[in-house]
Design an enzyme around this catalytic site. Structure first.
Site, PDB file in Angstrom:
ATOM      1  N   SER A  25     -12.475   0.330  27.496  1.00 39.97           N
ATOM      2  CA  SER A  25     -13.448   0.349  26.417  1.00 39.97           C
ATOM      3  C   SER A  25     -14.527  -0.706  26.677  1.00 39.97           C
ATOM      4  CB  SER A  25     -12.730   0.154  25.074  1.00 39.97           C
ATOM      5  OG  SER A  25     -13.573   0.484  24.005  1.00 39.97           O
ATOM      6  N   HIS A 180      -9.165   7.965  23.115  1.00 44.04           N
ATOM      7  CA  HIS A 180      -9.818   6.789  23.685  1.00 44.04           C
ATOM      8  C   HIS A 180      -8.812   5.698  24.062  1.00 44.04           C
ATOM      9  CE1 HIS A 180     -12.819   3.770  24.466  1.00 44.04           C
ATOM     10  NE2 HIS A 180     -12.401   3.003  23.466  1.00 44.04           N
TER      11      HIS A 180
END
Length: 202
Positions: A25, A180
């Site tokens: 991320s 994610h």
């Protein structure tokens, strides 16, 4: 850029020679930034579910910060209490567990609080998806790079893959069945992809 500078200073201070950087991320953007700022510093790069572009964060992140604030306001003493609050903001247990890894006992009280200052995190959300490099002709990392994409995530869309290739011409792309939070959701598939990549000759 500041986080990339922190990583570069850490590498220098600890005398690390040609490390592999792995980031997820925002950590992926930090690792990519280090690779493009100081390409001779690294051996390999692993970027997990992010791309070298400016992107808008999903509203999940603002929701997580809101839930984390509620936890601190509730003055919880046990992680299970914090999890009960966070359930109102995130259904997935692995994601909640990941977020709660930042919850620690404050030495000055009996209550749990988050390591990171939530006020600063909340204020930074609008710019957190930015990427400092815009032109692949100016900065490029020629070393091996692995990009891991969660198949249920939107952070590495098909249309940005050519941009990845321009910044990181020796990149590989691995898709993992996950959102994610790839590492929390599919830890074994993530581990396997990274180990295979690291075992490849540079």
């Amino acid at each position: 850029m500041a986080m990339a500078e922190d990583v570069e200073q850490f590498v220098a201070r600890h005398g690390l020679t040609k490390p592999t950087l792995i980031g997820h991320s925002m950590g992926a953007k930090t690792a990519m930034t280090v690779a493009l700022r100081s390409p001779g510093l690294l051996d390999k790069l692993v970027a997990v579910d992010n791309a070298p572009i400016d992107a808008t964060l999903k509203n999940d992140f603002a929701r997580y910060v809101q839930g984390m604030r509620k936890i601190e306001e509730a003055h919880v003493k046990r992680q299970s209490e914090a999890d009960e609050i966070l359930k109102h903001y995130e259904d997935s247990l692995p994601i909640r567990q990941f977020l709660l890894t930042n919850l620690v006992r404050d030495a000055s009280s009996t209550f749990l609080k988050f390591r990171l200052p939530l006020r600063i995190l909340a204020a930074a959300l609008d710019n957190m998806g930015d990427f400092p490099f815009k032109d692949p002709d100016v900065a490029r990392f020629e070393g091996p790079a692995l990009f891991i994409r969660g198949t249920k995530s939107h952070y590495i869309a098909d249309d940005v893959i050519p941009v990845i290739g321009r910044f990181f011409p020796r990149f590989e792309l691995r898709d993992i069945e996950a959102g994610h939070w790839v590492i929390s959701e599919s830890p074994e598939a993530f581990r396997k992809a990274v180990v295979e990549f690291l075992q490849e000759p540079a």
